[in-house]
Design a protein around this motif. Sequence first.
Motif, PDB file in Angstrom:
ATOM      1  N   GLN A   1      13.883 -36.641  -8.767  1.00  0.00           N
ATOM      2  CA  GLN A   1      12.443 -36.441  -8.625  1.00  0.00           C
ATOM      3  C   GLN A   1      11.816 -37.794  -8.290  1.00  0.00           C
ATOM      4  N   LYS A   2      11.109 -37.822  -7.181  1.00  0.00           N
ATOM      5  CA  LYS A   2      10.389 -39.026  -6.772  1.00  0.00           C
ATOM      6  C   LYS A   2       8.943 -38.900  -7.226  1.00  0.00           C
ATOM      7  N   LYS A   3       8.425 -39.955  -7.868  1.00  0.00           N
ATOM      8  CA  LYS A   3       7.038 -39.954  -8.322  1.00  0.00           C
ATOM      9  C   LYS A   3       6.304 -41.130  -7.690  1.00  0.00           C
ATOM     10  N   VAL A   4       5.139 -40.824  -7.141  1.00  0.00           N
ATOM     11  CA  VAL A   4       4.326 -41.845  -6.484  1.00  0.00           C
ATOM     12  C   VAL A   4       2.958 -41.883  -7.166  1.00  0.00           C
ATOM     13  N   ASN A   5       2.578 -43.039  -7.647  1.00  0.00           N
ATOM     14  CA  ASN A   5       1.284 -43.200  -8.310  1.00  0.00           C
ATOM     15  C   ASN A   5       0.202 -43.376  -7.242  1.00  0.00           C
ATOM     16  N   MET A   6      -0.372 -42.259  -6.811  1.00  0.00           N
ATOM     17  CA  MET A   6      -1.343 -42.289  -5.719  1.00  0.00           C
ATOM     18  C   MET A   6      -2.614 -43.033  -6.106  1.00  0.00           C
ATOM     19  N   TYR A   7      -3.044 -42.919  -7.359  1.00  0.00           N
ATOM     20  CA  TYR A   7      -4.252 -43.615  -7.790  1.00  0.00           C
ATOM     21  C   TYR A   7      -4.091 -45.123  -7.621  1.00  0.00           C
ATOM     22  N   ALA A   8      -2.944 -45.643  -8.033  1.00  0.00           N
ATOM     23  CA  ALA A   8      -2.720 -47.087  -7.951  1.00  0.00           C
ATOM     24  C   ALA A   8      -2.648 -47.554  -6.502  1.00  0.00           C
ATOM     25  N   ILE A   9      -2.001 -46.753  -5.643  1.00  0.00           N
ATOM     26  CA  ILE A   9      -1.872 -47.132  -4.233  1.00  0.00           C
ATOM     27  C   ILE A   9      -3.236 -47.137  -3.542  1.00  0.00           C
ATOM     28  N   ILE A  10      -4.029 -46.117  -3.816  1.00  0.00           N
ATOM     29  CA  ILE A  10      -5.359 -46.054  -3.199  1.00  0.00           C
ATOM     30  C   ILE A  10      -6.244 -47.185  -3.713  1.00  0.00           C
ATOM     31  N   GLN A  11      -6.157 -47.454  -5.005  1.00  0.00           N
ATOM     32  CA  GLN A  11      -6.970 -48.517  -5.597  1.00  0.00           C
ATOM     33  C   GLN A  11      -6.679 -49.864  -4.929  1.00  0.00           C
ATOM     34  N   ARG A  12      -5.412 -50.089  -4.575  1.00  0.00           N
ATOM     35  CA  ARG A  12      -5.043 -51.354  -3.927  1.00  0.00           C
ATOM     36  C   ARG A  12      -5.697 -51.520  -2.557  1.00  0.00           C
ATOM     37  N   SER A  13      -6.029 -50.406  -1.923  1.00  0.00           N
ATOM     38  CA  SER A  13      -6.598 -50.475  -0.576  1.00  0.00           C
ATOM     39  C   SER A  13      -8.110 -50.718  -0.585  1.00  0.00           C
ATOM     40  N   ILE A  14      -8.722 -50.691  -1.760  1.00  0.00           N
ATOM     41  CA  ILE A  14     -10.164 -50.871  -1.865  1.00  0.00           C
ATOM     42  C   ILE A  14     -10.490 -52.344  -2.114  1.00  0.00           C
ATOM     43  N   ASN A  15     -11.390 -52.874  -1.309  1.00  0.00           N
ATOM     44  CA  ASN A  15     -11.813 -54.269  -1.470  1.00  0.00           C
ATOM     45  C   ASN A  15     -13.327 -54.373  -1.268  1.00  0.00           C
ATOM     46  N   GLN A  16     -13.849 -55.586  -1.309  1.00  0.00           N
ATOM     47  CA  GLN A  16     -15.296 -55.787  -1.212  1.00  0.00           C
ATOM     48  C   GLN A  16     -15.862 -55.323   0.126  1.00  0.00           C
ATOM     49  N   GLU A  17     -15.051 -55.378   1.159  1.00  0.00           N
ATOM     50  CA  GLU A  17     -15.535 -55.003   2.478  1.00  0.00           C
ATOM     51  C   GLU A  17     -15.683 -53.494   2.654  1.00  0.00           C
TER      52      GLU A  17
ATOM     53  N   LYS B   1     -14.966 -46.249  -2.550  1.00  0.00           N
ATOM     54  CA  LYS B   1     -15.067 -45.955  -3.986  1.00  0.00           C
ATOM     55  C   LYS B   1     -15.532 -44.527  -4.251  1.00  0.00           C
ATOM     56  N   PRO B   2     -16.600 -44.052  -3.612  1.00  0.00           N
ATOM     57  CA  PRO B   2     -16.998 -42.650  -3.824  1.00  0.00           C
ATOM     58  C   PRO B   2     -15.914 -41.670  -3.366  1.00  0.00           C
ATOM     59  N   ALA B   3     -15.237 -41.994  -2.258  1.00  0.00           N
ATOM     60  CA  ALA B   3     -14.164 -41.117  -1.782  1.00  0.00           C
ATOM     61  C   ALA B   3     -13.010 -41.085  -2.780  1.00  0.00           C
ATOM     62  N   PHE B   4     -12.734 -42.225  -3.399  1.00  0.00           N
ATOM     63  CA  PHE B   4     -11.657 -42.298  -4.386  1.00  0.00           C
ATOM     64  C   PHE B   4     -11.999 -41.475  -5.629  1.00  0.00           C
ATOM     65  N   GLU B   5     -13.245 -41.546  -6.070  1.00  0.00           N
ATOM     66  CA  GLU B   5     -13.663 -40.754  -7.226  1.00  0.00           C
ATOM     67  C   GLU B   5     -13.529 -39.255  -6.920  1.00  0.00           C
ATOM     68  N   ALA B   6     -13.887 -38.861  -5.701  1.00  0.00           N
ATOM     69  CA  ALA B   6     -13.744 -37.460  -5.300  1.00  0.00           C
ATOM     70  C   ALA B   6     -12.269 -37.062  -5.254  1.00  0.00           C
ATOM     71  N   TYR B   7     -11.439 -37.968  -4.780  1.00  0.00           N
ATOM     72  CA  TYR B   7      -9.993 -37.715  -4.708  1.00  0.00           C
ATOM     73  C   TYR B   7      -9.434 -37.453  -6.109  1.00  0.00           C
ATOM     74  N   LYS B   8      -9.831 -38.267  -7.081  1.00  0.00           N
ATOM     75  CA  LYS B   8      -9.324 -38.118  -8.452  1.00  0.00           C
ATOM     76  C   LYS B   8      -9.756 -36.790  -9.082  1.00  0.00           C
ATOM     77  N   GLN B   9     -10.886 -36.271  -8.641  1.00  0.00           N
ATOM     78  CA  GLN B   9     -11.343 -34.984  -9.159  1.00  0.00           C
ATOM     79  C   GLN B   9     -10.511 -33.828  -8.602  1.00  0.00           C
ATOM     80  N   GLN B  10      -9.899 -34.019  -7.445  1.00  0.00           N
ATOM     81  CA  GLN B  10      -9.213 -32.930  -6.758  1.00  0.00           C
ATOM     82  C   GLN B  10      -7.688 -33.025  -6.781  1.00  0.00           C
ATOM     83  N   HIS B  11      -7.158 -34.225  -7.090  1.00  0.00           N
ATOM     84  CA  HIS B  11      -5.713 -34.416  -6.982  1.00  0.00           C
ATOM     85  C   HIS B  11      -5.161 -35.100  -8.226  1.00  0.00           C
TER      86      HIS B  11
END
Length: 273
Positions: free
Chosen positions: A50-66, A72-82
């Motif tokens: 079984q392969k497990k991928v921590n999607m929250y951590a990967i997405i969080q790494r892609s978010i920066n000040q720019e 950030k709002p898209a990530f919050e929506a993602y966490k509500q659905q996945h």
Amino acid sequence: MILIRWGLTKHQKNKQMKKLILTFSALAIITVSTFAQNVRFTRSGLIEYQKKVNMYAIIQRSINQENEALLKPAFEAYKQQHPQFKELKSTLLFADNKTLFTPVDMHISITSFFNDPQIAMQNNIVYSDLTTKQLISKRKVFDDTYLLKDRLKNIKWKFTDEVRDIAGYPCHRANGLTLDSVYVVAFYTDKIPVSGGPELFGGLPGMILQLALPHENVSWIATKVEEAAFPENTIVPPTGGTIVNLNELIDKLKSVYKDNTKNALEDLKAFLL
């Protein structure tokens, strides 16, 4: 039971002591021999991973000040659905010092604002001949299919004292480094004396039953191990696709990822793991 009685001469006591030592030595040899006969080694069978991928951590790494105002709002929506972890299954057949890794879940992508990174997919069918040190990997790269023919991956392993039980097998921990900078943690068992593992990973004195790339937020673990014998020509290399060696595949990937953005470099690394 052998008794040394009082009143015996010194010579008699020595003879009795020698008999006692010989008796216990014989019992020890019988015990060790019986234990050795009862130790089973699995040399042919099937492993389910079984392969497990921590999607929250990967997405969080892609978010920066720019980009945080948008992401950030898209990530919050993602966490509500996945869920936090994406899970994928695969199998590994092994026999005659050969292995065949095959994804069960291939190209499964989560529909969302965020595209699944390459590390979160399973695109490789991997055949390894551990005797000749050769591998043949059929891999999907976007719309193209390649047949990579090269030497087995060279990982620098360091052994530790940590042990744990995985799928009913005692496993030892080893830490490794691949692609010069990717940290790998593996748990292998010498009760399966086959130097293989999931995907392209191997090179240890036993089968890898658990593997983690901590900084990539991905791991594999064996959920089931079955001892089995296979008909001849069951474990054979995949076919189809453009034949390339590792250097040729790297050149083709670099032509696709012409920019040096962080996401491009992460995808390029994932294709080579």
